[in-house]
Scaffold this active site. Structure first.
Site, mmCIF file in Angstrom:
data_model
loop_
_atom_site.group_PDB
_atom_site.id
_atom_site.type_symbol
_atom_site.label_atom_id
_atom_site.label_comp_id
_atom_site.label_asym_id
_atom_site.label_seq_id
_atom_site.Cartn_x
_atom_site.Cartn_y
_atom_site.Cartn_z
ATOM 1 C CG ASP A 122 121.339 39.409 -11.797
ATOM 2 O OD1 ASP A 122 121.979 38.080 -11.638
ATOM 3 O OD2 ASP A 122 120.592 39.560 -12.727
ATOM 4 C CB SER A 172 119.828 36.750 -18.957
ATOM 5 O OG SER A 172 121.041 36.522 -18.384
ATOM 6 C CG HIS A 211 119.766 36.188 -13.555
ATOM 7 N ND1 HIS A 211 120.417 37.426 -13.947
ATOM 8 C CD2 HIS A 211 119.838 35.309 -14.278
ATOM 9 C CE1 HIS A 211 120.419 37.326 -15.176
ATOM 10 N NE2 HIS A 211 120.088 35.827 -15.706
#
Length: 716
Positions: free
Chosen positions: A653, A568, A688
């Site tokens: 995501d 991330s 995610h």
């Protein structure tokens, strides 16, 4: 990496690529039988930003609904499968090792809320947990002989779904209704459902895109916050009574703010919270008067962050007013002017005040100093403090999970890189600790075979950056040890010293695992965060590089043995440091990486973008634009050699769109001058956080570790 199985897969790979020419540019026919990487087609796109004409050859990859995009992602997955066929056996072995250490049929420590003890349990072979409760005995103790009531069998709910997640559960004050949130795509848009625990029936009351919820004291009124369908900003508060129509009662119009709803610990008040990176505001209404109008506590002042709890007619306020690392004050309800404040926890330049829990008889405060947590407990009767500290050099400890306001024992957790997680109760009056459960490592675990240490590297500007390392004793510190360096460094999120069943497979193969507490987190307080955000963001990257250089200089490892990992915003870190120092690393795993910074931050319609301005900067401001442009990984790819890279993402995501890593890989492949592998692996049914089932998640992690081991030349 072994070439043993590549020739057999070469022909299959060629077919996969050449049948998708609409999405992929023509590639030369292979002469060796080795897999051929997909070469993404280029398209014409440009935009003028601050007088600069910006082009983006791979803009077309942002059209998720275009079949050509899916074709390209599938081609990349096929290529990755071919390129990693030689490590799949090792990935399977790592999966078996991790699964073999895991107690597959297990029970969480029950926790009391009202008349019931709540817990979850897992069963061997099942991907998801089962939420349960048992009625407490007459003394309000846990009674394992009481009948078990299954609230949610997540395995049943997940049937037919490629992805499934329960994001939150909340039982009504009278114990009858269970509100819960589910996601079936990985996009983190949660559906609210309510179950009547008396009848077992689902109510017709539902809502989409719910991010938080709270029950009123009447057991029939619920508040929930809904996020915007496009931007995913939590911005609207609704109220409804069971069987009735939901009414919107608040809309947060300022784009940098999101909102959430909850209750004070004593459940006397419903709280509405608005929060941005640097500012917050709290409103309250009595929980037994749900139709009242919310009233602000301290209003909204730029730069003032505060949170609120309640005890016996007094508000307990954690505030950063004149206190960068926060302090805690009390003031009577209705007399919130600063002149009425009484300080109960003072500010310290060296101690960050984090989570706090207000009980009827005690106040429990979690603090962080020198990258370690500690908990202090205040007794309202004796007006004395007790410290709950641990002696390890590195560890993670904290309180939480004590829902009962009248509790006399504080539920705490503790773990370290060499200590499996344990749950304990701490008697808040005496300080006595009772270990309730420690994670079992099936087959046995001998902590004495491993060692964890605190290290300090010197950053580019002379600042000392803490690290922690764990390894199996016997490792040689002569520069030959394979080493994995991980970090994050954003949003004030600290890097914590945790235990990992999967990581044992690396340690047992001689790998040193290191995490760096780089600036951008709050590991050393709020200033540590501020010095790694906005126009100081590059400190995050240079801190990480300094950590890598330290490990090499001190003979922990060498450039050809150092692999780095981040996800991330930590994926942004990976992209930035390999642009800056590609020579420093053997290989990189960038997970769901935020690498296309400018195209994302310039598009306010994308999820979460405008709320990020206070963390990264507003690119509509020229100075902020230029600074972000100077480190954005996608915008700074050059024709040069890069390390081997594995980039992983999820098609659904919502935090970092799939197209960021996809475009990054496409552009990097067109520019890099080396022959090191560059792989993109997309989970086509997740978001995610990757796969949702526990076994599927272990498989994903095992593959990543197997690929790293192959880069170190470790085949077994």
């Amino acid at each position: 990496m072994s070439l043993k199985n590549w020739s057999a897969l070469g022909a299959t790979m060629i077919v996969a690529i050449t049948t998708q020419q609409s999405a992929l540019a023509q590639t030369a026919a292979p002469t060796t039988g080795a897999p051929v990487p997909p070469i993404a087609a280029k398209s014409v796109w440009s935009e003028v930003r601050h007088g600069e004409t910006v082009t983006d050859d791979y803009r077309w990859l942002q059209k998720k609904e275009d079949p050509k995009v899916i074709d390209y992602l599938n081609a990349e997955n096929t290529y990755t499968s071919a390129m990693t066929s030689g490590v799949q056996a090792l990935a399977d072995k790592l999966f078996a090792e991790t699964k073999g250490r895991m107690k597959e049929t297990d029970l969480s420590v029950p926790v009391r809320r009202g008349k019931y003890f709540y817990y979850s349990r897992t069963e061997a072979g099942k991907q998801y947990g089962i939420n349960c409760r048992r009625l407490a005995d007459a003394q309000m103790n846990y009674d394992e002989k009481a009948a078990e009531e299954i609230l949610l069998d997540q395995n049943e709910l997940a049937k037919g779904q490629k992805f499934f997640m329960v994001a939150g559960t909340l039982v009504s004050p009278d114990d009858r209704y269970l509100a819960y949130l589910t996601d079936t795509t990985g996009y983190r848009q949660f559906k609210l459902q309510i179950k009547d625990l008396k009848t077992g029936e689902l109510l017709s009351d539902t809502a989409e895109r719910v991010t938080s919820m709270a029950w009123a004291a009447d057991n029939k009124t619920m508040f929930y916050v809904q996020e915007d369908a496009t931007t995913k900003r939590s911005d609207r508060l609704f109220r409804f009574q069971l069987g009735g129509k939901a009414q919107e009662i608040y809309h947060e119009k300022i784009e940098q703010f999101g909102i959430g709803v909850g209750t004070t610990h004593d459940r006397k008040f419903i709280q509405l919270q608005a929060f941005a990176t640097d500012t917050s505001e709290i409103w309250l209404i009595p929980a037994d008067r749900p139709l009242d109008e919310f009233k602000t506590v301290l209003g909204r002042t730029k730069g003032h962050r505060y949170s609120v709890d309640h005890r016996d007619g007094n508000l307990f306020i954690r505030t950063n007013k004149n206190a960068k690392n926060f302090r805690i004050v009390t003031t009577p309800v209705g007399k919130v002017a600063e002149k009425n404040w009484k300080e109960i926890v003072k500010h310290s330049d060296d101690v960050l005040i984090g989570n706090y829990e207000v009980f009827h008889d005690f106040l429990a405060v979690t603090e962080k100093t020198k990258a370690l947590n500690r908990t202090r407990i205040y007794n309202f009767k004796t007006k004395q403090w007790k410290n709950v500290q641990f002696n390890n050099e590195v560890y993670l400890a904290g309180s939480g999970g004590t829902p009962e306001y009248t509790a006399q024992k504080l539920r705490m957790s503790y773990q370290s890189p060499t200590t499996p997680p344990m749950v304990m109760d701490v008697n808040m009056a005496t300080g006595e600790r009772t270990i309730l459960k420690q994670q079992e490592v099936v087959g046995g675990f001998d902590a004495s075979k491993y060692e964890a240490r605190r290290l300090w590297a010197t950053a580019k500007d002379g600042v000392k950056v803490p690290l922690w390392a764990v390894y199996k004793k016997g490792v040689k510190f002569d520069g030959t040890a394979p080493t994995l360096l991980y970090s994050y460094g954003s949003y004030g999120i600290s890097t914590e010293a945790t235990f990992s069943l999967a990581r044992l497979s690396l340690l047992d193969r001689g790998v040193i695992y290191v995490q760096a507490h780089i600036r951008g987190g709050t590991d050393l307080g709020e200033r540590w965060h501020e010095d790694g955000m906005l126009m100081k963001k590059k400190n995050t990257f240079t801190d990480f590089i300094a950590a890598a250089e330290f490990l090499i200089q001190e003979k922990w490892t060498s450039k050809d043995k150092l692999i780095i990992q981040g996800g991330s915003a930590g994926g942004l870190l990976m992209g930035a440091v390999v642009n800056m120092r590609p020579d420093l690393f053997k290989a990189v795993h960038a997970a769901v990486p935020f690498v296309d910074v400018m195209n994302t931050m310039m598009d306010a319609s994308l999820p979460l973008t405008t709320g990020e301005y206070l963390e990264w900067g507003d690119p509509n401001n020229k100075a902020a634009y230029d600074y972000m442009r100077s480190y954005s990984p996608y915008d700074n790819i050059e024709k040069k050699a890069y390390p081997a890279m594995l980039v992983t993402t999820g098609l659904n995501d919502s935090q970092v769109m799939y197209w960021e890593p996809a475009k990054y890989v496409a552009k990097l492949r067109a520019h890099k001058t080396d022959n090191n592998p560059l792989l993109l692996k997309t989970n086509m049914a997740a978001g995610h956080g990757g796969a949702s089932g526990r076994y599927d998640a272990i498989k994903e992690g095992s593959f990543n570790f197997a690929w790293m081991l192959s880069q170190w030349g470790i085949a077994e």
